[in-house]
Write a protein that holds these residues in place. Structure first.
Motif, PDB file in Angstrom:
ATOM      1  N   ARG A 407       0.830  -1.206   0.000  1.00  0.00           N
ATOM      2  CA  ARG A 407       0.000   0.000   0.000  1.00  0.00           C
ATOM      3  C   ARG A 407       0.866   1.258   0.000  1.00  0.00           C
ATOM      4  NH1 ARG A 407      -4.229   1.324   4.503  1.00  0.00           N
ATOM      5  NH2 ARG A 407      -2.714   0.029   5.591  1.00  0.00           N
ATOM      6  N   SER A 408       1.972   1.209   0.757  1.00  0.00           N
ATOM      7  CA  SER A 408       2.855   2.376   0.787  1.00  0.00           C
ATOM      8  C   SER A 408       3.518   2.594  -0.560  1.00  0.00           C
ATOM      9  CB  SER A 408       3.942   2.196   1.836  1.00  0.00           C
ATOM     10  OG  SER A 408       3.357   1.923   3.064  1.00  0.00           O
ATOM     11  N   VAL A 409       3.804   1.474  -1.254  1.00  0.00           N
ATOM     12  CA  VAL A 409       4.408   1.626  -2.574  1.00  0.00           C
ATOM     13  C   VAL A 409       3.426   2.336  -3.495  1.00  0.00           C
ATOM     14  CG1 VAL A 409       5.121   0.319  -4.588  1.00  0.00           C
ATOM     15  CG2 VAL A 409       6.012  -0.282  -2.383  1.00  0.00           C
ATOM     16  N   GLY A 410       2.147   1.942  -3.390  1.00  0.00           N
ATOM     17  CA  GLY A 410       1.138   2.617  -4.196  1.00  0.00           C
ATOM     18  C   GLY A 410       1.060   4.096  -3.876  1.00  0.00           C
ATOM     19  N   LEU A 411       1.103   4.412  -2.580  1.00  0.00           N
ATOM     20  CA  LEU A 411       1.062   5.813  -2.164  1.00  0.00           C
ATOM     21  C   LEU A 411       2.260   6.569  -2.681  1.00  0.00           C
ATOM     22  CD1 LEU A 411      -0.207   5.664   1.483  1.00  0.00           C
ATOM     23  CD2 LEU A 411      -1.179   6.982  -0.352  1.00  0.00           C
ATOM     24  N   GLN A 412       3.413   5.877  -2.661  1.00  0.00           N
ATOM     25  CA  GLN A 412       4.615   6.548  -3.132  1.00  0.00           C
ATOM     26  C   GLN A 412       4.501   6.871  -4.620  1.00  0.00           C
ATOM     27  OE1 GLN A 412       9.386   6.073  -2.881  1.00  0.00           O
ATOM     28  NE2 GLN A 412       8.203   4.366  -2.224  1.00  0.00           N
ATOM     29  N   LEU A 594     -12.062  10.540  11.904  1.00  0.00           N
ATOM     30  CA  LEU A 594     -12.034  10.583  10.447  1.00  0.00           C
ATOM     31  C   LEU A 594     -12.710   9.365   9.849  1.00  0.00           C
ATOM     32  CD1 LEU A 594      -8.511  11.866   9.409  1.00  0.00           C
ATOM     33  CD2 LEU A 594     -10.689  12.949   8.977  1.00  0.00           C
ATOM     34  N   GLU A 595     -12.428   8.206  10.440  1.00  0.00           N
ATOM     35  CA  GLU A 595     -13.006   6.990   9.869  1.00  0.00           C
ATOM     36  C   GLU A 595     -14.504   6.955  10.064  1.00  0.00           C
ATOM     37  OE1 GLU A 595     -11.040   3.560  11.349  1.00  0.00           O
ATOM     38  OE2 GLU A 595      -9.457   3.667   9.858  1.00  0.00           O
ATOM     39  N   GLY A 596     -14.936   7.416  11.261  1.00  0.00           N
ATOM     40  CA  GLY A 596     -16.363   7.359  11.542  1.00  0.00           C
ATOM     41  C   GLY A 596     -17.145   8.369  10.744  1.00  0.00           C
ATOM     42  N   LYS A 597     -16.630   9.621  10.754  1.00  0.00           N
ATOM     43  CA  LYS A 597     -17.414  10.702  10.171  1.00  0.00           C
ATOM     44  C   LYS A 597     -17.366  10.660   8.657  1.00  0.00           C
ATOM     45  CE  LYS A 597     -18.058  15.307  12.055  1.00  0.00           C
ATOM     46  NZ  LYS A 597     -17.397  16.566  12.353  1.00  0.00           N
ATOM     47  N   LYS A 598     -16.170  10.653   8.118  1.00  0.00           N
ATOM     48  CA  LYS A 598     -16.058  10.840   6.679  1.00  0.00           C
ATOM     49  C   LYS A 598     -16.073   9.526   5.918  1.00  0.00           C
ATOM     50  CE  LYS A 598     -13.562  15.169   6.790  1.00  0.00           C
ATOM     51  NZ  LYS A 598     -12.379  15.873   6.328  1.00  0.00           N
ATOM     52  N   GLN A 599     -16.043   8.440   6.635  1.00  0.00           N
ATOM     53  CA  GLN A 599     -16.105   7.129   6.005  1.00  0.00           C
ATOM     54  C   GLN A 599     -15.009   6.942   4.961  1.00  0.00           C
ATOM     55  OE1 GLN A 599     -18.314   4.739   6.771  1.00  0.00           O
ATOM     56  NE2 GLN A 599     -19.372   5.968   8.292  1.00  0.00           N
ATOM     57  N   SER A 600     -13.951   7.675   5.108  1.00  0.00           N
ATOM     58  CA  SER A 600     -12.895   7.530   4.092  1.00  0.00           C
ATOM     59  C   SER A 600     -11.730   6.779   4.700  1.00  0.00           C
ATOM     60  CB  SER A 600     -12.433   8.889   3.609  1.00  0.00           C
ATOM     61  OG  SER A 600     -11.829   9.561   4.688  1.00  0.00           O
ATOM     62  N   LYS A 601     -10.843   6.354   3.830  1.00  0.00           N
ATOM     63  CA  LYS A 601      -9.680   5.625   4.303  1.00  0.00           C
ATOM     64  C   LYS A 601      -8.558   6.560   4.733  1.00  0.00           C
ATOM     65  CE  LYS A 601      -9.789   1.086   4.083  1.00  0.00           C
ATOM     66  NZ  LYS A 601      -9.305   0.228   5.155  1.00  0.00           N
ATOM     67  N   GLN A 602      -8.913   7.851   4.778  1.00  0.00           N
ATOM     68  CA  GLN A 602      -7.842   8.798   5.059  1.00  0.00           C
ATOM     69  C   GLN A 602      -7.506   8.789   6.535  1.00  0.00           C
ATOM     70  OE1 GLN A 602      -8.707  12.868   4.677  1.00  0.00           O
ATOM     71  NE2 GLN A 602      -6.807  13.342   3.630  1.00  0.00           N
ATOM     72  N   ARG A 603      -6.242   8.795   6.842  1.00  0.00           N
ATOM     73  CA  ARG A 603      -5.803   8.782   8.225  1.00  0.00           C
ATOM     74  C   ARG A 603      -4.955  10.009   8.494  1.00  0.00           C
ATOM     75  NH1 ARG A 603      -3.497   2.953   9.347  1.00  0.00           N
ATOM     76  NH2 ARG A 603      -5.403   1.896   9.901  1.00  0.00           N
ATOM     77  N   PRO A 604      -4.788  10.339   9.773  1.00  0.00           N
ATOM     78  CA  PRO A 604      -3.950  11.512  10.054  1.00  0.00           C
ATOM     79  C   PRO A 604      -2.503  11.264   9.624  1.00  0.00           C
ATOM     80  CG  PRO A 604      -4.458  10.335  12.064  1.00  0.00           C
ATOM     81  CD  PRO A 604      -5.328   9.742  11.008  1.00  0.00           C
ATOM     82  N   PRO A 658       3.365  10.094   4.387  1.00  0.00           N
ATOM     83  CA  PRO A 658       3.224  11.515   4.092  1.00  0.00           C
ATOM     84  C   PRO A 658       2.910  11.737   2.610  1.00  0.00           C
ATOM     85  CG  PRO A 658       5.515  10.943   4.389  1.00  0.00           C
ATOM     86  CD  PRO A 658       4.734   9.736   4.765  1.00  0.00           C
ATOM     87  N   SER A 659       2.083  12.718   2.373  1.00  0.00           N
ATOM     88  CA  SER A 659       1.705  12.994   0.988  1.00  0.00           C
ATOM     89  C   SER A 659       2.512  14.126   0.395  1.00  0.00           C
ATOM     90  CB  SER A 659       0.223  13.360   0.910  1.00  0.00           C
ATOM     91  OG  SER A 659       0.009  14.488   1.732  1.00  0.00           O
TER      92      SER A 659
END
Lengths: 796, 187
Positions: A407-412, A594-604, A658-659
């Motif tokens: 997954r990190s490779v994909g993010l990279q 973030l997970e509860g409210k926005k239902q997204s896979k985004q994390r801090p 990190p993005s």
């Protein structure tokens, strides 16, 4: 065929001292190449055979015959026709054996390059200059007078020459040269075997002539040291803690977040060193000779947090340490009856001197280590003329090979994609600069943001000042009324306020930055670091001023040094607690939200800059407090070790990679510079001021009844002079060099002139680099011109 | 020296230590990693230097390499036959060059070979395009890829022949301080 053609060139201008810049002369290589034409005709037959033997490996261009391996002699088939359309086969054959085309493929080329390098190494007994080592990849034909062809005998000759050169190098340099060669391992092993003169073993020489005893002894000593060095390296490696944890972290998050954990490890090393010095020379000695007065306080549960109460009269603080020679019963004045007999004291240990010198020496050595690591890190990350060339560097150096989780490779990949798009957009926007209105708007926003941040800093500083005055007043009142209840809890109020400010203000600065909307993310990070740093340093400066001001040092507090030590201990503990809270709320709870409210896979995301600044802040507190609380480095070590595990766990569970782009080595340099300059320098200034100008307290500590702490050193020097008249030179040095400011001015002058010289050297290097670039471009043009001419001649 | 292992002779270990950047313990650890890939093919005893080559599929399935877009090129560059099938020597060489102790020049040399897809000792535009596509997993449009390649050649190609030679590449790497930390595989 082209045999009949003759070219007339001028005589080879052989320079006596070959330099790497000469190797750019392509003209001479053409001369030699054209002389080889008859040999080339024979090789044509070999080439045809090889073309049928070598299989192509499914690449797109079947016209390309690729070389099968890096060791075999590869004769390149004619260049792809689409690049040089219409060139005759003779031209193509010549082009194919140009030196630039045969480098790197041919083992002979590599070997001759390395032969030249070792020969040059030997000719100058010092290290070869930087330019020579990195930029010349072309073999120098001058020195050997050998043609650049790939016949087997030539290779063997070159190899023998290389082996001879390796044999003449000292052993360690030989090993380094072998390790750095881009050859295969089998090749390197055979070279090593041949050049060391033994059959693979370095234990028993099989020379025919008997060695003299002297050289045999020397030989065994060298072997012994080498084995010792290798076993020391292995031992160091087993000591490397957290190797697997660091691998996990870098595998998932990459080099940027890894730099935070490496910085943490560096800080632990610094603290360990400090602690060991203090432990051996100060703490252990005092522990062996405890003072006569017992500890009246009882242990309540609040001590680890407040550091006061039972801990006040322990090894932790300055007040516990004696001001006399430790194992001399006369000096303490406690047991006078034994004193009137003149006893010889066995190994007297002068505690005040030991205390002062241990702290002083530890600070000086830490300073040297910091400056050394800063200069090394700076040397690696800064390059002359590295302003341009972003995109090429991004394409080739941005991929982090350490990242191994899918997954990190994909993010990279996404990261790099975004960065490339941003780079392209930036190039295009540079050609359309903003108009006046937008620029004015941006300037206003920028000014406003800075005014707000500086204003908040001022506000916080004033708040801390008045609060500290208030707390001090209340504490004073309670002491005069000798009320013990609630005193301890009150002391925690100021550290609480400071830590709260340090926790909340960075979030405010993040909001400001989001409102500001800087174009380059790098600049954003710098500005965030700047603001946070200003806040922390100003608050710490204010607290230091408060502690050293008249009010504290001459108030009713019995032992102001212990009080300052306790304050710093409380600040360290509060900082730790708030870091835990921040990790818990900032990362865990935020992820759940973030997970509860926005239902997204985004994390801090893990905010590297803020966390590193917190580490620097904690380390500043430790350095400020080490003189008043010698065990503070141990507390800091424990805190950092716990922090490592907590941060790692939180990172693995809650955060994502990190993005934003992060230049890891550049930022590491900045962090270690920040550790050195505001942090360590501030602590040293504080310590120096304390030692030189502040009156120590009357009734406690190693420097009681002295006017300043430095007086103990002066007393010792005068004592030395009295006891041993031969040491007048020592006191002379002390008087004229350390106490006289003229010497310091001279040193500063020398330093400034060295800096100026280096700046001029860098300027000169920049000019040379641009000249060389022009030269290379011209050479390229010459080459194309000559190729066209060649084609014109052969094509007819 | 206390030597309880029977995999290598002392001379072999010394030779490996002198020619790679690893210590004895690390060499043994790497040998066990190599062996774990195919326990039935790799003998536990290397004292008589058996010739064993592991196929590329096994190397490419290592956790350190399996998601790396350049894994095939890495294996090809370091393997003796150029196909990705690696002997123990190739394996050690690969991880030695990719370790953090290897100097910048050595890494730059091998990085150049990795990015040179057609093995002609130049990184030409097609090599660049393949690199960018592998980096971004083909997320960029062909025009963007083309623009990126042109800009890279503008920046890094110094003798204006339309491709990057080893010197151009090394010169660019010298300006990139992050290269040492990114071109690094932890094993």
């Amino acid at each position: 065929m082209a045999h009949t053609l003759t070219f007339t060139f001028g005589p080879e201008n052989v320079s006596q001292t070959p330099s790497p810049y000469d190797e750019g002369a392509v003209h001479d290589s053409f001369h030699q190449l054209i002389q080889e034409q008859s040999w080339l005709a024979e090789q044509e037959l070999v080439e045809m055979q090889e073309m049928t033997n070598v299989t192509s490996r499914g690449r797109e261009n079947l016209a390309y015959i690729v070389s099968p391996a890096r060791q075999t002699e590869a004769c390149e088939a004619p260049e792809q026709t689409e690049e040089h359309p219409g060139f005759s086969s003779a031209t193509l054959r010549i082009l194919a054996s140009m030196p630039s085309r045969t480098i790197g493929r041919n083992r002979g080329a590599i070997l001759s390059q390395y032969y030249n390098r070792t020969a040059r190494l030997r000719r100058r007994s010092t290290r070869p200059p930087l330019q020579e080592v990195s930029h010349s990849a072309r073999p120098s034909l001058r020195q050997l007078g050998i043609d650049l062809d790939s016949s087997r005998e030539e290779e063997d000759t070159k190899r023998n020459l290389l082996v001879k050169e390796l044999q003449s190098l000292p052993a360690s340099q030989r090993v380094n040269m072998l390790q750095a060669m881009p050859l295969s391992l089998a090749e390197k092993r055979s070279l090593r075997q041949d050049s060391s003169g033994h059959s693979g073993t370095l234990r028993k020489p099989k020379t025919t002539a008997p060695l003299s005893h002297c050289s045999r002894l020397k030989y065994y000593v060298i072997i012994g040291f080498r084995n010792l060095w290798y076993s020391w390296l292995s031992f160091l490696h087993t000591l490397q803690p957290w190797h697997y944890s660091l691998k996990q972290i870098s595998g998932r998050f990459g080099s940027s977040i890894l730099s935070y954990f490496l910085f943490l490890k560096t800080l632990i090393m610094f603290n360990l060193f400090f602690f060991l010095i203090l432990l051996v020379f100060v703490v252990a000695m005092q522990a062996a000779y405890p003072p006569a007065t017992p500890n009246n306080e009882t242990f309540t549960g609040l001590e680890p947090l407040t550091g006061a109460g039972y801990f006040s009269h322990t090894l932790m603080y300055y007040g516990y340490y004696s001001n006399f020679t430790l194992n001399d019963p006369c000096a303490s004045g406690s047991n006078i009856t034994r004193c009137w007999q003149s006893q010889d004291v066995h190994l007297p240990y002068n505690m005040p001197l030991a205390y002062l010198f241990a702290v002083g020496v530890a600070f000086i050595v830490t300073c040297i280590l910091l400056v050394y690591s800063m200069s090394r890190s700076f040397g690696e990350s800064y390059r002359v003329g590295s302003a341009s060339g972003d995109l090429a560097v991004k394409v080739f150096c941005a991929w982090d090979y350490k990242v191994i989780q899918a997954r990190s490779v994909g993010l990279q990949s996404e990261n790099i994609c975004t960065q490339l798009k941003e780079c392209l957009a930036e190039r295009q926007s540079r050609s359309h600069p903003l108009n006046l209105c937008n620029r004015l708007q941006r300037l206003v926003v920028l000014l406003l943001a800075w005014m707000i941040s500086l204003g908040t800093v001022l506000g916080c500083v004033i708040a801390v000042y008045y609060f500290s005055e208030y707390i001090h007043q209340v504490h004073h009142d309670r002491l005069t009324r000798s009320m013990q209840t609630g005193n301890e809890a009150l002391l925690l109020a100021l550290p609480l306020l400071v830590s709260l400010i340090n926790l909340l203000m960075p979030y405010m600065y993040n909001f400001l930055a989001a409102w500001e909307k800087q174009e380059s993310p790098v600049l954003e990070v710098y500005i965030a670091i700047c603001r946070n740093l200003i806040l922390k340093m100003v608050i710490l400066g204010l607290l230091c001023y408060h502690w050293l001001s008249r009010k504290v040092t001459s108030s009713k507090i019995k032992c102001w040094e212990t009080y300052v030590g306790q304050e710093l201990y409380r600040l360290v503990m509060m900082d730790f607690i708030f870091t835990l809270l921040d990790t818990f709320f900032g990362e865990l709870i935020w992820r759940i939200i973030l997970e509860g409210k926005k239902q997204s896979k985004q994390r801090p995301e893990f905010d590297i800059a803020r966390n590193v600044l917190e580490l620097i802040y904690g380390q500043t507190l430790t350095w400020l407090g080490v003189f008043f609380a010698p065990l503070l480095p141990a507390v800091q070590i424990l805190k950092l070790v716990l922090l490592f595990y907590i941060k790692k766990t939180s990172l693995m569970r809650n955060c994502q990679s990190p993005s934003k782009p992060w230049r890891a080595s550049h930022m590491s340099t900045i962090f270690i510079t920040l550790l050195c300059f505001p942090s360590f320098l501030g602590a040293s200034i504080f310590l120096s001021y304390t030692i030189w100008s502040v009156r120590p307290s009357e009734k406690c500590g190693p420097f009681q009844s002295l006017a300043t702490i430095y007086d103990s050193g002066k007393m010792w020097v005068t004592q030395l002079e009295k006891s041993n008249p031969n040491l007048t030179w020592f006191t002379w040095i002390h008087q004229h060099m350390i106490q006289n400011t003229f010497f310091l001015f001279v040193i500063s002058g020398i330093l400034l002139s060295v800096i100026y010289l280096n700046i001029q050297v860098v300027k000169g290097q920049r000019r040379v680099i641009s000249l060389l670039k022009e030269q290379i471009a011209n050479e390229g043009e010459d080459k194309t011109f000559l190729i066209q001419k060649l084609h014109a001649v052969y094509g007819k | 020296m206390g030597n309880k292992q029977t995999t290598f002779t002392l001379e072999q270990l010394d030779a490996y230590q002198d020619t790679t950047f690893f210590t004895k313990k690390e060499i043994l650890r790497l040998f066990y990693r190599y062996r774990d890939l195919a326990p039935q093919l790799v003998p536990p005893d290397y004292t008589n230097k058996p010739y064993v080559k592991l196929p590329y599929e096994l190397i490419g399935s290592m956790p350190e390499l399996k998601d790396n877009p350049f894994r095939q090129r890495i294996a090809e560059v370091f393997s003796e036959d150029g196909e990705g099938n690696m002997t123990l020597d190739d394996f050690l060489d690969m991880f030695s060059v990719m370790s953090e102790m290897a100097p910048r020049d050595l890494k730059a040399y091998y990085a150049f070979k990795i990015y040179d897809f057609n093995n002609d000792d130049y990184i030409c535009k097609s090599d660049l395009e393949k690199t960018v596509n592998k980096l971004t997993r083909k997320e960029l449009t062909p025009e963007e890829v083309n623009l990126v390649c042109n800009k890279v050649l503008d920046e890094a190609d110094m003798d204006n022949d339309g491709k990057l030679s080893l010197e151009d590449f090394q010169h660019m790497i010298v300006r990139a301080p992050d290269f040492l930390s990114t071109f690094h595989i932890r094993i």
